[in-house]
Motif scaffolding. Structure first.
Motif, short mmCIF file in Angstrom:
data_model
loop_
_atom_site.label_atom_id
_atom_site.label_comp_id
_atom_site.label_asym_id
_atom_site.label_seq_id
_atom_site.Cartn_x
_atom_site.Cartn_y
_atom_site.Cartn_z
N ARG A 82 39.62 50.29 44.44
CA ARG A 82 38.22 50.01 44.07
C ARG A 82 37.96 48.51 44.16
NH1 ARG A 82 36.43 51.93 38.56
NH2 ARG A 82 37.91 50.30 38.06
N LEU A 83 36.81 48.18 44.67
CA LEU A 83 36.42 46.78 44.76
C LEU A 83 35.95 46.31 43.38
CD1 LEU A 83 35.87 44.26 46.50
CD2 LEU A 83 33.55 45.13 46.81
N THR A 84 36.54 45.23 42.90
CA THR A 84 36.11 44.64 41.63
C THR A 84 35.69 43.20 41.90
OG1 THR A 84 38.34 43.91 41.08
CG2 THR A 84 37.65 46.06 40.26
N GLU A 85 34.64 42.78 41.24
CA GLU A 85 34.16 41.42 41.38
C GLU A 85 34.10 40.77 40.00
OE1 GLU A 85 30.63 40.85 43.62
OE2 GLU A 85 31.45 41.83 45.39
N HIS A 86 34.56 39.55 39.94
CA HIS A 86 34.59 38.81 38.69
C HIS A 86 34.10 37.40 38.95
CE1 HIS A 86 37.11 42.02 37.04
NE2 HIS A 86 37.80 41.95 38.16
N ARG A 87 33.62 36.75 37.89
CA ARG A 87 33.21 35.36 37.97
C ARG A 87 33.84 34.62 36.80
NH1 ARG A 87 27.31 33.97 39.72
NH2 ARG A 87 28.48 32.54 40.97
N VAL A 88 34.30 33.44 37.08
CA VAL A 88 34.88 32.62 36.02
C VAL A 88 34.48 31.16 36.25
CG1 VAL A 88 37.09 32.32 37.23
CG2 VAL A 88 37.02 32.08 34.77
N LYS A 89 34.12 30.49 35.15
CA LYS A 89 33.84 29.06 35.17
C LYS A 89 34.86 28.39 34.27
CE LYS A 89 29.65 27.41 35.15
NZ LYS A 89 28.26 27.11 34.74
N VAL A 90 35.49 27.37 34.79
CA VAL A 90 36.53 26.66 34.06
C VAL A 90 36.05 25.23 33.80
CG1 VAL A 90 38.94 25.88 34.17
CG2 VAL A 90 38.29 28.05 35.20
#
Length: 160
Positions: A82-90
């Motif tokens: 399954r395609l999963t998309e995530h976003r993270v700001k560091v």
């Protein structure tokens, strides 16, 4: 009968007059109520915007002015088919303003250090709190190896 016609007309006008005035007043009341509701909605939306703005300002003051934001990084991975998309700001906090300037000038190198670790963070899907703590420790270690005595802390601004 011709004498009674003006009297009937006058009686008719007097009977309709207050009703027409009440009808016009009710339309005015509805318009005023609609305008009032729109104004309340605008005020409510403005309070939400102000609250979000103040929260952002408080975050910046809590961490300090020597914060260098990185990202947002968008991670797209196939996990279990399954395609999963995530976003993270560091965010990296430098020791002082001069060190922050040094880190800003080497931002491309920092992306090269942080992005692979972001990929590793999401390899197994949504990270746990221990995964996030390990990620922050690894970022701090790798950045400190490359840039000696420049980093004070690693923060995650957002994780979606």
């Amino acid at each position: 009968m011709s004498r009674l016609l003006p009297i009937f007309g006058l009686a008719l006008v007097l009977a309709i007059g207050p009703g027409a005035q009440a009808l016009a007043a009710s339309h005015g009341d509805k318009a005023n109520a609609r305008v009032e509701a729109e104004r309340k909605e605008k005020d409510k939306n403005q309070r939400k915007k102000d609250k979000a703005f103040n929260r952002d300002i408080q975050y910046r003051h809590a961490i300090g002015p020597d914060v260098l934001p990185l990202g947002p990084f968008t991670i797209s991975l196939y996990i279990d088919g399954r395609l999963t998309e995530h976003r993270v700001k560091v965010a990296l906090q430098a020791i002082d303003t001069a060190k922050k300037t040094e880190l800003e000038n080497a931002k491309t190198q920092l992306y090269g250090i942080v992005y692979p670790l972001c990929l590793k963070l999401f390899e197994k899907g949504r990270p746990t709190s221990s995964d996030v703590l390990a990620f922050k420790a690894q970022v701090e270690k790798n950045v400190s190896t490359r840039f000696k005595d420049t980093i004070k802390g690693v923060y995650i601004e957002s994780l979606l």
